[in-house]
Motif scaffolding. Structure first.
Motif, PDB file in Angstrom:
ATOM      1  N   CYS A 226      -0.492  -6.911  -8.735  1.00  0.00           N
ATOM      2  CA  CYS A 226      -0.129  -6.187  -7.511  1.00  0.00           C
ATOM      3  C   CYS A 226      -1.408  -5.684  -6.836  1.00  0.00           C
ATOM      4  O   CYS A 226      -2.221  -5.020  -7.483  1.00  0.00           O
ATOM      5  CB  CYS A 226       0.791  -5.027  -7.864  1.00  0.00           C
ATOM      6  SG  CYS A 226       1.239  -4.054  -6.416  1.00  0.00           S
TER       7      CYS A 226
ATOM      8  N   CYS B 118       5.852  -7.769  -5.985  1.00  0.00           N
ATOM      9  CA  CYS B 118       5.666  -6.879  -7.137  1.00  0.00           C
ATOM     10  C   CYS B 118       7.014  -6.253  -7.488  1.00  0.00           C
ATOM     11  O   CYS B 118       7.716  -5.745  -6.612  1.00  0.00           O
ATOM     12  CB  CYS B 118       4.651  -5.788  -6.776  1.00  0.00           C
ATOM     13  SG  CYS B 118       4.645  -4.424  -7.948  1.00  0.00           S
TER      14      CYS B 118
ATOM     15  N   VAL C  93       7.653  -3.569  -8.861  1.00  0.00           N
ATOM     16  CA  VAL C  93       7.675  -2.104  -8.727  1.00  0.00           C
ATOM     17  C   VAL C  93       7.713  -1.688  -7.255  1.00  0.00           C
ATOM     18  O   VAL C  93       8.592  -0.956  -6.825  1.00  0.00           O
ATOM     19  CB  VAL C  93       6.464  -1.464  -9.464  1.00  0.00           C
ATOM     20  CG1 VAL C  93       6.455   0.054  -9.261  1.00  0.00           C
ATOM     21  CG2 VAL C  93       6.515  -1.808 -10.938  1.00  0.00           C
ATOM     22  N   CYS C  94       6.747  -2.217  -6.479  1.00  0.00           N
ATOM     23  CA  CYS C  94       6.666  -1.751  -5.090  1.00  0.00           C
ATOM     24  C   CYS C  94       7.096  -2.796  -4.062  1.00  0.00           C
ATOM     25  O   CYS C  94       7.287  -2.473  -2.887  1.00  0.00           O
ATOM     26  CB  CYS C  94       5.249  -1.257  -4.782  1.00  0.00           C
ATOM     27  SG  CYS C  94       4.046  -2.596  -4.703  1.00  0.00           S
TER      28      CYS C  94
ATOM     29  N   CYS D 260      -0.074   1.457  -6.723  1.00  0.00           N
ATOM     30  CA  CYS D 260       1.094   1.008  -7.499  1.00  0.00           C
ATOM     31  C   CYS D 260       0.763   0.917  -8.988  1.00  0.00           C
ATOM     32  O   CYS D 260      -0.312   0.486  -9.375  1.00  0.00           O
ATOM     33  CB  CYS D 260       1.566  -0.350  -6.991  1.00  0.00           C
ATOM     34  SG  CYS D 260       2.917  -1.026  -7.961  1.00  0.00           S
TER      35      CYS D 260
HETATM   36 ZN   LIG Z   1       3.220  -3.045  -6.847  1.00  0.00          ZN
END
Ligand SMILES: [Zn+2]
Length: 439
Positions: free
Chosen positions: A92, A54, A56-57, A97
């Protein structure tokens, strides 16, 4: 070649054909099928499955669904090609998240939101530079419109032009100007552009002239401003600066390139000398016959031979020259001016620099004493440029010669493009074809 209905024999996607994947030439991608849509080749591809994190995370994402993107690829088998990238969409799994779903992206295939694949852009840039293609021709081969191609190519050229590394290692810098348009200046800005050219020699002493930049206007200020914006490291690296006999450029060199030797360009010095012959010829013509040169007048008949180097003349041309010189007692002035121009020209063909310098000093001394007023004026002008003129013999014959090749290429592309209206586009195109950008 499969016909328009049947797909590539490789059943997709479980076991795509490995030789198809090889000729696809996109690492990490595999061919699903190849079909024909009218005159186009449509190649459907997908990425080889891999673990995706992912953005983002960073947690390993789960496959979600597919999303097709159609891209314009480089032509193949004489046909435009469309690459249909069956993109994987991931989700995700981390509830906390904010990443949600995301689509895979690979800049080696295509930049985000691009219409052309990365290699189609490189293909177009290379065709433009090496084969002197027109944008209209590239658009036809890709099966898209002019704007689509130019927008993609321009973005790439802007990226290359913004790379500061292209100014590295310049030790010999030339400056030259040219007229880039002939329309109203209120619409299109200054007609003259100042071009900076890298004339640095390679380890074999050869010059590969590279156009570094084009800026609007022709003055010491525009050249000086450009030198200022290059930074101290660039300026202190320049050891030799060639220029045409124009005071503005000389002032900029004196002010900003204090460590560099200024060398006035041989071509322009010879041009001053042949201009002087022309002036004398016209004055003597008026004086002896009372009118401008016309067909049948002895001096008019030799006006082009007078500009050529004596060593290039045929016996017949030489005979015509001497016949014209002998036709009237006043023609001796033309003969003297011609001899002076030949002497100036010969300076730059002297194999021994010490002899060349001595001959130049001699000319600088005697020309201002000549009773022919045009020759006297030439002598005074050359004396104003004495130092950068003599520097020619200390710099192993530094000259702007390489810029002539560049000007030829620019001329060619102005015709291929049927002229330019936008100065930024003109600059980028010129930088590309004249070696200023390395794709
Ligand atoms: Zn994520």
């Amino acid at each position: 070649m499969p016909d328009s209905t049947s797909p590539c024999p490789a059943p997709a996607p479980a076991s795509s054909c490995s030789s198809c994947d090889a000729w696809l030439g996109l690492p990490g991608m595999r061919v699903l099928d190849v079909t024909r849509d009218e005159d186009r080749l449509v190649v459907r591809v997908e990425s080889v499955p891999d673990v995706a994190g992912c953005p983002v995370c960073g947690v390993v994402a789960h496959a979600h669904d597919r999303h097709e993107v159609t891209l314009v690829d480089a032509p193949s088998f004489g046909r435009p090609v469309r690459l249909v990238w069956v993109k994987r969409r991931y989700v995700c799994p981390e509830p906390a998240c904010a990443g949600g779903t995301f689509v895979e992206q690979d800049d080696a295939v295509a930049a985000p939101r691009a219409l052309l694949t990365t290699r189609a852009v490189e293909w177009a840039v290379r065709r433009l530079c090496r084969e002197h293609a027109s944008i209209a021709g590239l658009a036809r081969q890709l099966g898209v419109d002019w704007n689509t191609v130019w927008r993609a190519v321009r973005a790439r050229l802007e990226e290359l032009a913004a790379d500061p590394a292209r100014f590295d290692g310049v030790t010999m810098l030339g400056v030259d100007e040219h007229v880039w348009h002939h329309v109203d200046q209120r619409q299109r800005g200054p007609k003259m552009l100042t071009g900076m050219v890298d004339l640095t020699r390679d380890e074999h002493g050869r010059v590969h002239a590279r156009l570094l930049d084009l800026v609007p206007g022709r003055s010491g200020t525009v050249y000086g401003d450009w030198l200022t914006s290059r930074g101290e490291a660039f300026r202190s690296g320049v050891k030799v600066a060639t220029l045409d006999p124009f005071r503005g450029y000389k002032n900029a060199v004196d002010e900003h390139l204090a460590d560099a030797t200024a060398v006035v360009d041989a071509f322009h010095v010879v041009k001053l000398a042949t201009g002087c012959v022309d002036d004398v010829r016209r004055r003597v013509q008026q004086h002896t016959l009372g009118h401008r040169g016309r067909k049948g007048d002895p001096l008019y008949g030799i006006r082009t031979i007078l500009c050529a180097g004596a060593e290039n003349l045929t016996d017949r041309q030489r005979a015509r020259l001497h016949k014209a010189f002998a036709a009237h007692e006043h023609h001796v002035e033309v003969q003297i001016a011609w001899q002076v121009a030949q002497d100036v020209r010969a300076l730059f063909h002297t194999p021994n620099p010490a002899k060349g310098r001595a001959a130049a000093r001699r000319l600088l001394k005697i020309l201002p004493t000549c009773p022919i007023r045009e020759v006297k004026r030439l002598g005074r002008t050359l004396n104003q440029w004495a130092e950068p003129l003599l520097a020619y013999f200390d710099t192993d014959g530094a000259s702007n010669g390489g810029t002539e090749a560049i000007n030829g290429l620019i001329e060619l592309h102005r015709r291929i493009a049927r002229g330019f209206r936008n100065r930024d586009n003109y600059r980028l195109r010129c930088l590309l074809i004249a070696g200023g950008l390395t794709p």
